[in-house]
Scaffold this active site. Structure first.
Site, PDB file in Angstrom:
ATOM      1  CE  LYS A 160      -2.519  -4.861   2.190  1.00 46.99           C
ATOM      2  NZ  LYS A 160      -3.550  -5.564   1.443  1.00 46.99           N
ATOM      3  NE  ARG A 175      -3.849  -0.217   1.862  1.00 47.38           N
ATOM      4  CZ  ARG A 175      -5.087  -0.434   2.322  1.00 47.38           C
ATOM      5  NH1 ARG A 175      -5.538   0.283   3.320  1.00 47.38           N
ATOM      6  NH2 ARG A 175      -5.863  -1.368   1.795  1.00 47.38           N
ATOM      7  CG  ASP A 217     -15.021   7.764  -5.183  1.00 49.20           C
ATOM      8  OD1 ASP A 217     -14.776   6.603  -5.541  1.00 49.20           O
ATOM      9  OD2 ASP A 217     -14.133   8.556  -4.787  1.00 49.20           O
ATOM     10  N   GLY A 228     -15.166  -1.133  -7.335  1.00 57.19           N
ATOM     11  CA  GLY A 228     -16.542  -0.650  -7.213  1.00 57.19           C
ATOM     12  C   GLY A 228     -17.203  -0.456  -8.566  1.00 57.19           C
ATOM     13  CB  THR A 236     -10.890  -8.075  -6.352  1.00 54.35           C
ATOM     14  OG1 THR A 236      -9.521  -8.432  -6.171  1.00 54.35           O
ATOM     15  CG2 THR A 236     -11.465  -7.624  -5.019  1.00 54.35           C
TER      16      THR A 236
END
Ligand SMILES: NC(=O)c1ccc[n+]([C@@H]2O[C@H](COP(=O)([O-])OP(=O)(O)OC[C@H]3O[C@@H](n4cnc5c(N)ncnc54)[C@H](O)[C@@H]3O)[C@@H](O)[C@H]2O)c1
Length: 310
Positions: free
Chosen positions: A72, A36, A195, A179, A144
């Site tokens: 992560k 990330r 959003d 999304g 995903t």
């Protein structure tokens, strides 16, 4: 209680920027998890994020039956990134990944993508999801989204008695890559999106302001933005029967699951619903499965959710 195997926080020698890796567990196999890249107000916020996200990856792999543990990494984007600085910090991060000797394998996450994985690969073999023209599987957003749709099918059957969301009202909070793919797949449903980036608004779907998305009266809520969105306060305001989405770590703490149950709202844990990307990537890149075989593995999320809810 400390339950991680390792947390390493390092200042990069090229960039001078902070990057970190949290290795939650390698009990089931080498740990996998995204990298990330994000701005944080405090370095402690980044540490909290990487610890929680790495644990969620262990749960995700376990629920998906993948022989890997959870990890992560975070690159703290504390200043504007020129292309050169971005490259430098990625190379610094590759050095850090290498220090785990293969116990941590990285993929893209919020703020990074296949092109960044290509930079990591210059120094480490432990980077997944390179661009397809470089032999990788590229963005995992498609698988995903497919996994979330599989979870939605099973959960919809459980709650509404039908797999089909046609005629139902669905609110999607976070109109980003996952999304948007979900929104476009919900044929016949009334879709409302939301959003923080107002430029994402489109006439194709209804629109809710981000601070009101959790109050809209609807059948289903799809959290597809950031984590920590289901708190005692937001759960008290929810006006839906079902919550299923890809955002990692949706609950502010585990007790929120009880509050959802008390309100009669069915919630599919994010580590189950969001596993499509990691399932697909590992099937293709580690097991050598072809596209269709990998997608079939993603589709098994439907069965997992059916069993879970039963
Ligand atoms: N992409 C994947 O393969 C994958 C896999 C597993 C989990 N996830 C999780 O799913 C979520 C969405 O992933 P993505 O790849 O679509 O990310 P993305 O960055 O493409 O999209 C996220 C969207 O959410 C918006 N957003 C940010 N904060 C918001 C807020 N508070 N309220 C409303 N909108 C907000 C952003 O503007 C952006 O448009 C993330 O939480 C990610 O960690 C993604």
């Amino acid at each position: 209680m400390w339950e991680h195997e390792q947390l390493v926080v390092r200042t990069g020698k090229r960039s001078g920027m902070t990057t970190m890796v949290a290795l939650h567990s390698t009990a089931a196999g080498p740990a996998v998890g995204g990298c990330r890249m994000k701005r944080y107000d405090q370095i402690t916020d980044a540490v909290t994020d990487v610890l929680r996200l790495s644990k969620a990856m262990t749960l995700k792999c376990e629920a998906a039956g993948i022989p890997h543990g959870g990890a992560k990494s975070v690159i703290v984007a504390d200043r504007p990134l020129t292309p050169q600085l971005r490259r430098d910090v990625l190379l610094d991060h590759a050095d850090l990944i290498n220090s785990f000797d293969g116990a941590y394998r990285a993929g893209p996450d919020v703020g990074t993508g296949p092109d960044d994985m290509l930079v990591l690969r210059e120094l480490t073999p432990h980077a997944y999801c390179l661009p397809e023209e470089h032999g990788g599987t590229g963005s995992s957003s498609g698988p995903t989204a497919r996994g979330v749709l599989a979870a939605l099918k099973a959960a919809s059957h459980h709650v509404f008695g039908t797999d089909d969301l046609a005629g139902k009202k669905v609110v999607i909070s976070g109109f980003g890559s996952v999304g948007e793919l979900i929104a476009r797949s919900l044929e016949g449903a009334e879709v409302v999106v939301s959003d923080v980036d107002a430029s994402r608004r489109t006439a194709e779907f209804g629109w809710a302001e981000p601070d009101q998305a959790y109050e809209v009266e609807a059948d289903v809520l799809v959290p597809a933005a950031v984590g920590g969105v289901l708190s005692p306060e937001t759960v008290a305001r929810l006006n839906v029967k079902l919550v299923v989405g890809p955002a990692n770590n949706q609950l502010t703490d585990d007790g929120v699951a009880d509050l959802l149950e008390e309100r009669g709202i069915v919630w599919v844990p994010d580590h189950v619903a969001s596993a499509g990307g990691v399932i697909y990537t590992l099937a293709r890149e580690d097991d050598g499965a072809d596209h269709q075989t990998a997608l079939r593995r993603v589709d098994r999320i439907e069965e997992t959710v059916r069993e879970l809810l039963a």
